[in-house]
Design a protein around this motif. Sequence first.
Motif, PDB file in Angstrom:
ATOM      1  N   ASN A  56      43.888  -0.163  19.821  1.00  0.00           N
ATOM      2  CA  ASN A  56      43.756  -0.284  18.368  1.00  0.00           C
ATOM      3  C   ASN A  56      42.300  -0.219  17.914  1.00  0.00           C
ATOM      4  O   ASN A  56      41.869  -0.971  17.039  1.00  0.00           O
ATOM      5  N   ILE A  57      41.561   0.711  18.472  1.00  0.00           N
ATOM      6  CA  ILE A  57      40.153   0.880  18.102  1.00  0.00           C
ATOM      7  C   ILE A  57      40.082   1.480  16.706  1.00  0.00           C
ATOM      8  O   ILE A  57      40.658   2.533  16.447  1.00  0.00           O
ATOM      9  N   GLY A  58      39.403   0.810  15.816  1.00  0.00           N
ATOM     10  CA  GLY A  58      39.243   1.290  14.451  1.00  0.00           C
ATOM     11  C   GLY A  58      40.543   1.344  13.666  1.00  0.00           C
ATOM     12  O   GLY A  58      40.656   2.102  12.714  1.00  0.00           O
ATOM     13  N   GLY A  59      41.522   0.580  14.072  1.00  0.00           N
ATOM     14  CA  GLY A  59      42.794   0.546  13.367  1.00  0.00           C
ATOM     15  C   GLY A  59      43.715   1.715  13.683  1.00  0.00           C
ATOM     16  O   GLY A  59      44.748   1.880  13.047  1.00  0.00           O
ATOM     17  N   ILE A  60      43.356   2.516  14.682  1.00  0.00           N
ATOM     18  CA  ILE A  60      44.173   3.684  15.023  1.00  0.00           C
ATOM     19  C   ILE A  60      45.545   3.271  15.551  1.00  0.00           C
ATOM     20  O   ILE A  60      46.519   3.997  15.387  1.00  0.00           O
TER      21      ILE A  60
END
Length: 174
Positions: A56-60
């Motif tokens: 979930n890096i950067g909300g991806i």
Amino acid sequence: MDFNSIQAQIQGAFNSIDLNTQNFKSLDAFESKTRLPRSYAVVGAGATYLLLIFLNIGGIGELLSNLAGFAYPCYLSLRALKTSGSKDDTRLLTYWVVFASLNIIEFWSGAILYWVPAYFLFKTLFLIYLASPATNGAEVVFTVFIKPFADKLVTEGIQGPADSLMDKVQDKME
């Protein structure tokens, strides 16, 4: 269950992927360039997709999770609109009711849920369970959790609370 039978099941799954993806030109290019079976690319892409959701890096992860819950059922819904039977329509309407209910619950409890480790991975796997025609998960969730509330709001042939509210809104609109 011994190792050989597990290996045979995995190989059968890979062979099935190879057979079901014969029409994808990009996988033809992958096969010709790498000399690996197309199933390796499909499984690798799926694993990468789930890893991105997990990290979930950067909300991806949230975006990819919602995409998993929307894209395939949307495709099935578009196909169902072209059929004359209503069995697939009912199954998909049930899915969309459950999906919408989950989105509402997630909105109101989002601040808590986002602290759950790997929340979006679990959500994605749950959405796949709901959407899969093989598991019929949406029907199970609907019957157990949503139907008792829906039966109180929507009654067949009788004006329920939701119907009278909608009638009042329509009267005001006119």
